[in-house]
Design an enzyme around this catalytic site. Structure first.
Site, PDB file in Angstrom:
ATOM      1  N   MET A   1      21.645  76.585  74.598  1.00 56.59           N
ATOM      2  CA  MET A   1      21.718  76.673  76.075  1.00 56.59           C
ATOM      3  C   MET A   1      22.045  78.341  76.481  1.00 56.59           C
ATOM      4  O   MET A   1      22.645  78.893  75.834  1.00 56.59           O
ATOM      5  CB  MET A   1      22.819  75.899  76.658  1.00 56.59           C
ATOM      6  CG  MET A   1      22.329  74.472  76.729  1.00 56.59           C
ATOM      7  SD  MET A   1      23.788  73.338  76.658  1.00 56.59           S
ATOM      8  CE  MET A   1      23.940  73.548  74.828  1.00 56.59           C
ATOM      9  N   SER A 293      16.394  68.632  78.681  1.00 58.00           N
ATOM     10  CA  SER A 293      15.851  69.928  77.793  1.00 58.00           C
ATOM     11  C   SER A 293      17.002  70.895  78.061  1.00 58.00           C
ATOM     12  O   SER A 293      17.837  70.835  78.725  1.00 58.00           O
ATOM     13  CB  SER A 293      14.748  70.604  78.935  1.00 58.00           C
ATOM     14  OG  SER A 293      15.330  71.328  79.941  1.00 58.00           O
ATOM     15  N   ASP A 294      17.050  71.825  76.870  1.00 60.22           N
ATOM     16  CA  ASP A 294      17.965  73.122  76.705  1.00 60.22           C
ATOM     17  C   ASP A 294      17.592  73.927  77.928  1.00 60.22           C
ATOM     18  O   ASP A 294      16.317  73.746  78.667  1.00 60.22           O
ATOM     19  CB  ASP A 294      17.738  73.769  75.419  1.00 60.22           C
ATOM     20  CG  ASP A 294      19.211  74.395  75.251  1.00 60.22           C
ATOM     21  OD1 ASP A 294      19.651  74.743  76.148  1.00 60.22           O
ATOM     22  OD2 ASP A 294      19.231  74.605  73.863  1.00 60.22           O
ATOM     23  N   CYS A 295      18.439  74.453  78.398  1.00 65.61           N
ATOM     24  CA  CYS A 295      18.437  75.404  79.513  1.00 65.61           C
ATOM     25  C   CYS A 295      17.151  76.649  79.513  1.00 65.61           C
ATOM     26  O   CYS A 295      17.421  77.230  78.812  1.00 65.61           O
ATOM     27  CB  CYS A 295      19.782  76.123  79.921  1.00 65.61           C
ATOM     28  SG  CYS A 295      20.706  74.733  80.323  1.00 65.61           S
ATOM     29  N   ALA A 297      14.094  75.893  78.509  1.00 66.65           N
ATOM     30  CA  ALA A 297      13.376  75.250  77.403  1.00 66.65           C
ATOM     31  C   ALA A 297      11.983  75.242  78.101  1.00 66.65           C
ATOM     32  O   ALA A 297      10.899  75.830  77.428  1.00 66.65           O
ATOM     33  CB  ALA A 297      13.700  74.342  76.592  1.00 66.65           C
TER      34      ALA A 297
END
Length: 772
Positions: A1, A293-295, A297
């Site tokens: 993140m 989702s990862d930030c 991504a």
């Protein structure tokens, strides 16, 4: 993140926007939802979520597919922030509002980082940590200061020693990480019933994520564009099993997809990973869990500069992510805000997908009691459940349990009178904050080693040291060490160097720190004891210095790290931790590019040395290494394994849905303390043999347990629990296979006892792996 380190010093002091405020529980008695099935606590969480989503307009649904969701005012659902962190305690981030001035919720218990807790090899301890963190997190939420989901734990294996985020993980071994993740999730979410979760845990980062910027970004390779080339065998054997434990076995409510691509397809658009494996093969649809989702991504899988450029537009990236299985997009600060509405209007994802995503999100929240009213499960948790004496004691216990004694020439434990002086030297000596590591909150207190030593009544002289390379000036350190009875040096690599967005290029001790240690060791007037913080540095130079009499590794021991270290140095507690990672020589970086994901040595390069203890045998300190203040002998016994066992008979009597979870007969270990100091003992059971196809790993961790407080002269017995899958190997197609042959169990590192048994019959595939 995306890191939010800049917020750490200010977030508790400002008034946050309403969208960042904590969860607001809807009124199911008098509010707009009072007649909706969603408020019927007798209905299933799924049916309640379906009814809730049916009352929403498409426009509202589309606005609430991002981490900073505005909510549904017509339904009495306030804004909700999905980004909440609690890696080793409630942490500073967007979703959590901290009080100031010592008021309630101005602090929370900060446990050791996972790398240190992982070194304890104690799953019961990990589950208790998860329960304590989940309790404090829910207390924050109930008080309107946090939300109900938390992005923890990080179970990616610590594949490469340069990885900046390796300390967030339990270590390099897939079995260890899987058991850690399972125990942590069970503790954090609670186990009242499948529809009553304390909070939602999120296992991250799915999958094959362990690179930030390739040791400085050489070649332009970063986590935002890295394509991890991974064989099916390595995926099934190493990179994915920790997530299997989290998702299939512990039923984590959420999983986070990672920045990187896997074999050409970004993880957050990877149908094979998210649908075929996670939701299909592991049946992770049983409770309708969701993927976040990862930030940024999703931004980087589109046409963003520095990203994968997998799709030609941002809208196409959003559509690809949703259709592949993502249910919520995290947007940080680096990319354009996601626009689900634009993607939907272009028919880049369907109505069915939209409704399914919303149901998954709200089903998770309903399981935590979002709509159950003030009498719902866990709603009684509040300020009195944060920073409790039991949580503080657990944080100290976890730190002590995870510290590893690497070397001891008989000087430890120290015996010092109050008239004697101890020199405490190095950057870490008075830096309690640095012992927390990344993704931290504000602890109720910080205990650094120098302060603790003074509180213990010792006469202390201190001198600081450089953080990374720094100065080679040794005069202050030498002056502090003169006339000292013992010299304690606190050094290593800290989280200003190993951190998110930053990989290291070197495993060497920082030159300035090494110069100080050399000068101190050359004095010859007192023993030098080095306490290593952080993760990997090559101790070869220290091992060559006669004046360095002992080395401990403490990782990131948390809020009570100084107390834990001093307790061990002075013999108030005894060390029993084991290294959860291989300590590599500095030369390793020359032969193993970070971008090479292969585990086995050789391949296209004859110089490639392989990865982890299973394939690499030139460690400075090997995985599982850990000394004690006493001596142990051990015997392995099992009447059930005294005769050859039929593989067909073992699998025929299995009643589990998954053959790899079927129990294998217990192996008993009798451990005798033959010394004079009461101590814990970690029983690590490795297996080795030539069963299955070549090449053969050196050995493989199959099970472990921790025996507590074995007193001098006494014996404790424990049963080592394992499954058929723990003994199996993975073939080139990714299938987990139990092979006939002769197996040898190696207890401890180095080996303290052995036990051999045989499996007969024909090989059986315990888990048939889906092909890409």
């Amino acid at each position: 993140m995306a890191p939010f380190v800049s917020l750490l010093s200010t977030i508790a002091l400002v008034s946050l926007p309403s969208a960042w405020a904590g969860v607001t529980y809807p009124d199911c008695t008098n509010g707009p939802l009072k007649a909706n099935l969603a408020c019927n606590t007798s209905a299933s969480a799924h049916d309640r979520a379906v009814a809730l989503v049916a009352a929403m307009s498409n426009a509202d649904k589309l606005n609430n597919l991002v981490n900073n969701s505005p909510g549904f005012s017509k339904l009495g659902l306030s804004a909700y922030q999905w980004w909440n962190e609690a890696l080793h305690g409630v942490a500073h981030n967007r979703g959590i509002t901290w009080a100031s001035g010592g008021a309630a919720f101005s602090s929370a218990t900060q446990f050791p980082q996972a790398i240190t807790s992982g070194a304890a090899f104690d799953d019961d301890l990990v589950q208790k940590i998860g329960e304590a963190i989940g309790t404090e997190a829910r207390a924050f939420a109930n008080s309107g200061r946090a939300h109900l989901d938390f992005w923890t734990p990080n179970v990616n294996p610590f594949r490469d020693p340069r990885w900046g985020r390796g300390h967030e993980t339990p270590g390099e071994d897939a079995l260890r990480n899987g058991r850690f993740g399972e125990a942590f999730v069970r503790g954090m979410q609670g186990s009242d019933s499948k529809d009553k979760n304390r909070v939602i845990a999120t296992c991250k980062h799915f999958a094959a994520y362990d690179l930030e910027d390739n040791g400085g970004g050489s070649g332009g390779v970063t986590r935002f564009n890295f394509d991890a080339k991974v064989t099916v065998q390595d995926l099934a054997e190493y990179y994915l099993p920790p997530f299997q434990k989290c998702a299939r076995d512990a039923r984590a409510g959420s999983v986070m997809c990672s920045y990187n691509a896997v074999n050409g397809v970004p993880a957050c658009a990877n149908l094979y990973l998210m649908d075929t494996i996670l939701r299909g093969h592991w049946n992770w649809t049983a409770n309708n869990e969701y993927i976040v989702s990862d930030c940024d991504a999703v931004y980087y899988l589109g046409n963003a500069a520095g990203g994968h450029r997998y799709k030609a537009s941002h809208a196409a990236a959003v559509g690809a992510a949703f259709e592949a299985g993502v249910d919520n997009i995290c947007w940080a600060t680096n990319g354009a805000a996601p626009s689900p509405s634009q993607a939907f209007s272009q028919k880049l994802f369907s109505q069915e997908t939209l409704d399914r995503m919303m149901v998954r999100q709200f089903e998770g929240l309903i399981r935590t009691g979002l709509l159950d009213g003030p009498q719902g499960a866990y709603r009684n948790l509040g300020a009195s459940d944060v920073n409790t004496p039991s949580a503080q004691a657990l944080a100290l216990r976890a730190a002590e349990a995870g510290i590893v004694l690497l070397k001891n020439d008989g000087v430890l434990p120290l015996s010092l009178s109050k008239e004697e002086t101890v020199a405490i030297i190095g950057f870490w000596a008075s830096k309690a904050d640095e012992m927390l590591g990344g993704y931290s909150g504000t602890p109720p207190f910080n205990h650094d080693p120098a302060t603790v030593a003074k509180q213990m009544g010792l006469t202390v002289k201190t001198a600081t040291g450089p953080v990374s390379q720094g100065s080679g000036d040794t005069s202050a350190a030498v002056a502090a060490a003169k006339n000292a009875a013992a010299i304690l040096y606190f050094g290593g690599i800290d989280n200003t160097v190993e951190k998110e967005s930053n990989d290291r290029s070197s495993l060497a001790w920082p030159a300035g720190q090494l110069a100080q240690i050399k000068a101190l060791a050359a004095l010859g007037t007192a023993p030098v004891i080095v306490v290593k913080l952080g993760t990997h540095v090559d101790d070869t130079p220290l091992l060559a210095m006669p004046g360095v009499k002992a080395i401990l590794w403490a990782g990131y021991p948390g809020q009570d790290g100084g107390t834990a270290v001093m307790n061990l140095l002075l013999g108030k507690t005894a060390p029993a931790g084991r290294l959860p990672m291989t300590m590599y020589p500095s030369s390793y970086t020359q032969d193993a590019p970070m971008t090479n994901m292969a585990l086995r040595p050789g391949g296209s390069s004859s110089k490639y040395p392989g990865r982890t203890y299973r394939w690499y045998d030139k460690a400075v300190f090997p995985f599982g290494h850990g000394l004690h203040y006493t001596n142990f002998s051990a015997v392995l016994q099992s009447t059930s394994l005294s005769s050859p066992l039929s593989i067909q008979a073992l699998t025929a009597r299995c009643t589990d849905t998954y053959l790899d979870r079927c129990p294998f007969p217990d192996l008993n270990v009798n451990v005798t303390n033959t010394g004079k100091v009461t101590s814990d003992y970690v029983a690590l059971a490795f297996v080795t043999g030539t069963y299955g196809p070549a090449p053969y790993p050196i050995k493989t961790l199959a099970t472990y347990t921790r025996l507590a407080n074995i007193t001098a002269g006494n014996t404790q017995t424990a049963s080592l629990k394992w499954s058929l899958g723990d003994l199996a190997r993975v073939d080139t197609s990714g299938n987990r296979v139990l092979y006939p042959g002769n197996y040898t169990v190696l207890l401890d590192q180095p080996t303290l006892a052995t036990f051999s048994f045989s499996l007969t019959g024909t090989e059986v595939i315990l888990d048939t792996w889906p092909q890409p």
